[in-house]
Design a protein around this motif. Structure first.
Motif, PDB file in Angstrom:
ATOM      1  N   ILE A   1      19.576  79.200   6.738  1.00 37.19           N
ATOM      2  CA  ILE A   1      18.979  80.391   6.104  1.00 37.19           C
ATOM      3  C   ILE A   1      17.460  80.386   6.336  1.00 37.19           C
ATOM      4  O   ILE A   1      16.861  81.403   6.704  1.00 37.19           O
ATOM      5  N   GLN A   2      16.867  79.209   6.172  1.00 34.43           N
ATOM      6  CA  GLN A   2      15.415  79.076   6.398  1.00 34.43           C
ATOM      7  C   GLN A   2      15.082  79.406   7.863  1.00 34.43           C
ATOM      8  O   GLN A   2      14.103  80.115   8.150  1.00 34.43           O
ATOM      9  N   ALA A   3      15.913  78.913   8.764  1.00 35.54           N
ATOM     10  CA  ALA A   3      15.697  79.173  10.193  1.00 35.54           C
ATOM     11  C   ALA A   3      15.929  80.651  10.520  1.00 35.54           C
ATOM     12  O   ALA A   3      15.261  81.211  11.393  1.00 35.54           O
ATOM     13  N   THR A   4      16.852  81.279   9.818  1.00 35.10           N
ATOM     14  CA  THR A   4      17.111  82.714  10.035  1.00 35.10           C
ATOM     15  C   THR A   4      15.852  83.508   9.676  1.00 35.10           C
ATOM     16  O   THR A   4      15.442  84.419  10.402  1.00 35.10           O
ATOM     17  N   ARG A   5      15.216  83.149   8.568  1.00 37.56           N
ATOM     18  CA  ARG A   5      13.967  83.823   8.173  1.00 37.56           C
ATOM     19  C   ARG A   5      12.907  83.641   9.255  1.00 37.56           C
ATOM     20  O   ARG A   5      12.202  84.578   9.633  1.00 37.56           O
ATOM     21  N   TRP A   6      12.814  82.410   9.791  1.00 34.54           N
ATOM     22  CA  TRP A   6      11.850  82.144  10.863  1.00 34.54           C
ATOM     23  C   TRP A   6      12.157  83.044  12.068  1.00 34.54           C
ATOM     24  O   TRP A   6      11.255  83.671  12.629  1.00 34.54           O
ATOM     25  N   CYS A   7      13.421  83.103  12.458  1.00 32.73           N
ATOM     26  CA  CYS A   7      13.824  83.934  13.605  1.00 32.73           C
ATOM     27  C   CYS A   7      13.479  85.403  13.340  1.00 32.73           C
ATOM     28  O   CYS A   7      12.949  86.092  14.219  1.00 32.73           O
ATOM     29  N   THR A   8      13.782  85.876  12.138  1.00 29.78           N
ATOM     30  CA  THR A   8      13.485  87.276  11.781  1.00 29.78           C
ATOM     31  C   THR A   8      11.995  87.538  11.982  1.00 29.78           C
ATOM     32  O   THR A   8      11.604  88.539  12.595  1.00 29.78           O
TER      33      THR A   8
ATOM     34  N   LYS B   1      18.980  88.595   2.799  1.00 30.52           N
ATOM     35  CA  LYS B   1      17.599  88.412   2.325  1.00 30.52           C
ATOM     36  C   LYS B   1      16.732  87.703   3.365  1.00 30.52           C
ATOM     37  O   LYS B   1      15.522  87.904   3.419  1.00 30.52           O
ATOM     38  N   ALA B   2      17.386  86.878   4.210  1.00 26.25           N
ATOM     39  CA  ALA B   2      16.648  86.190   5.280  1.00 26.25           C
ATOM     40  C   ALA B   2      16.449  87.105   6.488  1.00 26.25           C
ATOM     41  O   ALA B   2      15.846  86.703   7.475  1.00 26.25           O
ATOM     42  N   GLY B   3      16.991  88.320   6.397  1.00 26.63           N
ATOM     43  CA  GLY B   3      16.770  89.299   7.480  1.00 26.63           C
ATOM     44  C   GLY B   3      17.724  89.155   8.649  1.00 26.63           C
ATOM     45  O   GLY B   3      17.418  89.629   9.759  1.00 26.63           O
ATOM     46  N   ALA B   4      18.895  88.519   8.422  1.00 29.41           N
ATOM     47  CA  ALA B   4      19.855  88.333   9.525  1.00 29.41           C
ATOM     48  C   ALA B   4      20.214  89.673  10.162  1.00 29.41           C
ATOM     49  O   ALA B   4      20.338  90.687   9.461  1.00 29.41           O
ATOM     50  N   THR B   5      20.390  89.658  11.479  1.00 30.63           N
ATOM     51  CA  THR B   5      20.822  90.879  12.174  1.00 30.63           C
ATOM     52  C   THR B   5      22.295  91.143  11.851  1.00 30.63           C
ATOM     53  O   THR B   5      22.690  92.280  11.581  1.00 30.63           O
ATOM     54  N   TYR B   6      23.094  90.058  11.890  1.00 30.84           N
ATOM     55  CA  TYR B   6      24.528  90.163  11.589  1.00 30.84           C
ATOM     56  C   TYR B   6      24.917  89.058  10.610  1.00 30.84           C
ATOM     57  O   TYR B   6      24.358  87.968  10.658  1.00 30.84           O
TER      58      TYR B   6
END
Ligand code: G3P
Length: 218
Positions: free
Chosen positions: A91-98, A120-125
């Motif tokens: 989840i933390q890495a997803t936020r970084w990617c976003t 909330k982490a801004g995932a695309t999917y």
């Protein structure tokens, strides 16, 4: 509803692409292992076949490792979507990617609260696995309904990508619920066109056609 194919088998991907129905591809480490081929080589080949989102999964489980892999994967092709497991470092890495503008597919989702974190982490999917829930006597499609209800309430942009699809009813229910994407094995894609009454009806039409005079002389 977008159709992705859930495989790393390039011949299946070519066949699905030829149908003109394919919007993207999802892979996972198990599907890559099944091909017996090199990960990067397979992903690069898939990117040449399909012009759409191609999910390639990280295998690190710590934050630093996941973001390192994500940065490497995005370099392969602009269509790469980094697939990240739904664990806290993920989840933390997803936020970084976003924040870096890297598209993500958060995978191994089995609960609506996990899906809330991914959004909330801004995932695309978000990839909820319906078949694996059904396997343990939980209603996989009920999970999709709950996630869609939550995402609607807050207008999250994360797309619901129904995964671990095992049969056409999963596709039917996903479409009725308005899920954004369904990722299907090639076998299920082929099953969608099948109906016994279509086959019986076609056989009868072709049989009857033989009695129709084919030229003015006959
Ligand atoms: O790509 C992830 C997912 O679709 C896996 O499906 O059939 O192994 O549960 P399955």
């Amino acid at each position: 509803m977008k159709f992705f194919i859930d495989t790393a088998d390039v011949s299946e991907i070519r066949d699905a692409q030829a149908l003109g129905l394919l919007d993207g591809v999802t892979t996972n480490p198990s599907l890559i292992a099944k091909t017996g081929r090199n990960f990067r080589e397979v992903i690069e080949e898939i990117c040449q076949i399909v012009d759409g989102p191609i999910s390639a999964e990280v295998v690190s489980t710590d934050y630093e490792g996941i973001i390192k892999e994500a940065a490497e994967l995005r370099e392969i092709h602009p269509n790469i979507v980094v697939k990240i497991p739904l664990i806290m470092p993920g989840i933390q890495a997803t936020r970084w990617c976003t924040d870096q503008g890297i598209k993500t597919n958060v995978t191994l989702c089995f609960s609506p609260l996990q899906a809330l974190l991914a959004a909330k982490a801004g995932a695309t999917y978000i990839s909820p696995f319906v078949g694996r829930l059904d396997d343990i006597a939980h209603d996989g499609m009920e999970l999709i309904a709950q996630i869609m209800e939550i995402y609607r309430q807050y207008d999250f942009k994360t797309e619901v990508l129904v995964a671990s699809v095992r049969h056409p009813i999963h596709v039917l229910e996903s479409a009725r619920m308005g899920a954004d994407v369904v990722t299907v094995p090639y076998k299920v894609l082929a099953q969608l066109a099948k109906h016994p009454l279509t086959d019986i009806g076609l056989a009868r039409f072709l049989e009857d056609w033989k009695r129709v005079p084919q030229s003015q002389e006959s």
